[in-house]
Design a protein around this motif. Sequence first.
Motif, PDB file in Angstrom:
ATOM      1  N   ILE A 196      -1.827  -0.801  -3.828  1.00 19.74           N
ATOM      2  CA  ILE A 196      -3.265  -0.772  -3.578  1.00 19.74           C
ATOM      3  C   ILE A 196      -3.519   0.236  -2.453  1.00 19.74           C
ATOM      4  O   ILE A 196      -2.823   0.227  -1.442  1.00 19.74           O
ATOM      5  N   ASN A 197      -4.504   1.071  -2.635  1.00 22.00           N
ATOM      6  CA  ASN A 197      -4.924   2.014  -1.598  1.00 22.00           C
ATOM      7  C   ASN A 197      -6.348   1.643  -1.211  1.00 22.00           C
ATOM      8  O   ASN A 197      -7.276   1.892  -1.977  1.00 22.00           O
ATOM      9  N   GLY A 198      -6.507   1.013  -0.055  1.00 19.72           N
ATOM     10  CA  GLY A 198      -7.809   0.446   0.308  1.00 19.72           C
ATOM     11  C   GLY A 198      -8.058  -0.744  -0.597  1.00 19.72           C
ATOM     12  O   GLY A 198      -7.294  -1.697  -0.605  1.00 19.72           O
ATOM     13  N   SER A 199      -9.065  -0.667  -1.430  1.00 18.93           N
ATOM     14  CA  SER A 199      -9.306  -1.734  -2.408  1.00 18.93           C
ATOM     15  C   SER A 199      -9.066  -1.228  -3.833  1.00 18.93           C
ATOM     16  O   SER A 199      -9.372  -1.919  -4.793  1.00 18.93           O
ATOM     17  N   ASN A 214       0.839  -1.190   0.000  1.00 20.91           N
ATOM     18  CA  ASN A 214       0.000   0.000   0.000  1.00 20.91           C
ATOM     19  C   ASN A 214       0.878   1.245   0.000  1.00 20.91           C
ATOM     20  O   ASN A 214       2.111   1.145   0.047  1.00 20.91           O
ATOM     21  N   LEU A 215       0.262   2.390  -0.051  1.00 17.57           N
ATOM     22  CA  LEU A 215       0.999   3.648  -0.179  1.00 17.57           C
ATOM     23  C   LEU A 215       1.947   3.917   0.984  1.00 17.57           C
ATOM     24  O   LEU A 215       2.950   4.603   0.810  1.00 17.57           O
ATOM     25  N   GLN A 253      -3.602   1.486  -7.561  1.00 15.29           N
ATOM     26  CA  GLN A 253      -2.972   2.778  -7.822  1.00 15.29           C
ATOM     27  C   GLN A 253      -1.960   2.746  -8.971  1.00 15.29           C
ATOM     28  O   GLN A 253      -1.833   3.703  -9.708  1.00 15.29           O
ATOM     29  N   GLY A 254      -1.210   1.645  -9.079  1.00 19.68           N
ATOM     30  CA  GLY A 254      -0.192   1.553 -10.115  1.00 19.68           C
ATOM     31  C   GLY A 254       0.894   0.560  -9.726  1.00 19.68           C
ATOM     32  O   GLY A 254       0.750  -0.203  -8.772  1.00 19.68           O
ATOM     33  N   VAL A 255       1.993   0.615 -10.477  1.00 21.79           N
ATOM     34  CA  VAL A 255       3.116  -0.319 -10.317  1.00 21.79           C
ATOM     35  C   VAL A 255       4.314   0.428  -9.738  1.00 21.79           C
ATOM     36  O   VAL A 255       4.581   1.568 -10.111  1.00 21.79           O
ATOM     37  N   VAL A 256       5.034  -0.248  -8.848  1.00 26.19           N
ATOM     38  CA  VAL A 256       6.342   0.223  -8.394  1.00 26.19           C
ATOM     39  C   VAL A 256       7.336  -0.847  -8.809  1.00 26.19           C
ATOM     40  O   VAL A 256       7.099  -2.041  -8.618  1.00 26.19           O
ATOM     41  N   SER A 257       8.458  -0.415  -9.392  1.00 26.86           N
ATOM     42  CA  SER A 257       9.471  -1.368  -9.842  1.00 26.86           C
ATOM     43  C   SER A 257      10.811  -1.073  -9.192  1.00 26.86           C
ATOM     44  O   SER A 257      11.049   0.036  -8.689  1.00 26.86           O
TER      45      SER A 257
END
Length: 152
Positions: free
Chosen positions: A126-129, A103-104, A132-136
């Motif tokens: 994921i923010n809640g359900s 999560n964030l 949000q996007g991908v972190v690599s």
Amino acid sequence: MDLSGLIIPTGVARPGTLVKDVFAKCVDANVPGIPFCNEKGELVGKASIRHVLKITCIPDFMVKHARLLGNNIDKLAIKDDHIQHVMHLPIDDFVLKKMATANLTTPTTKALAIMEEFDTTYMFIINGSRYQGVVSIMGIAKVMLEGMQARA
């Protein structure tokens, strides 16, 4: 370092999405995979370029003996008609259920540990359900380099 500045927004794959459309979304965002959501919009897996190519384009014997193969294996090249066939398959049969998520507020070190646990170089945020996007790891490395250069 917090993950919020590292997020790459992407589209998602849904039931019936074609492989070519998944590849296009990944290439557009410069990520190796995107989430797969079910009919209810719930994130239930990942659509990975690597996995699709592994299943459709690399015979098992090549993986097992890759170091023994020479560079002149033209007879084993991926044919254009096979590429066309693969690109028009639905992604559904290639979805991997196991995926790395955070999560964030997840610290970067924990995010890296989760990626290692899942043997991957990217994860979904994921923010809640809500996705949000991908972190690599490439994004993390970039921020680390930028931070180092700013201090020099």
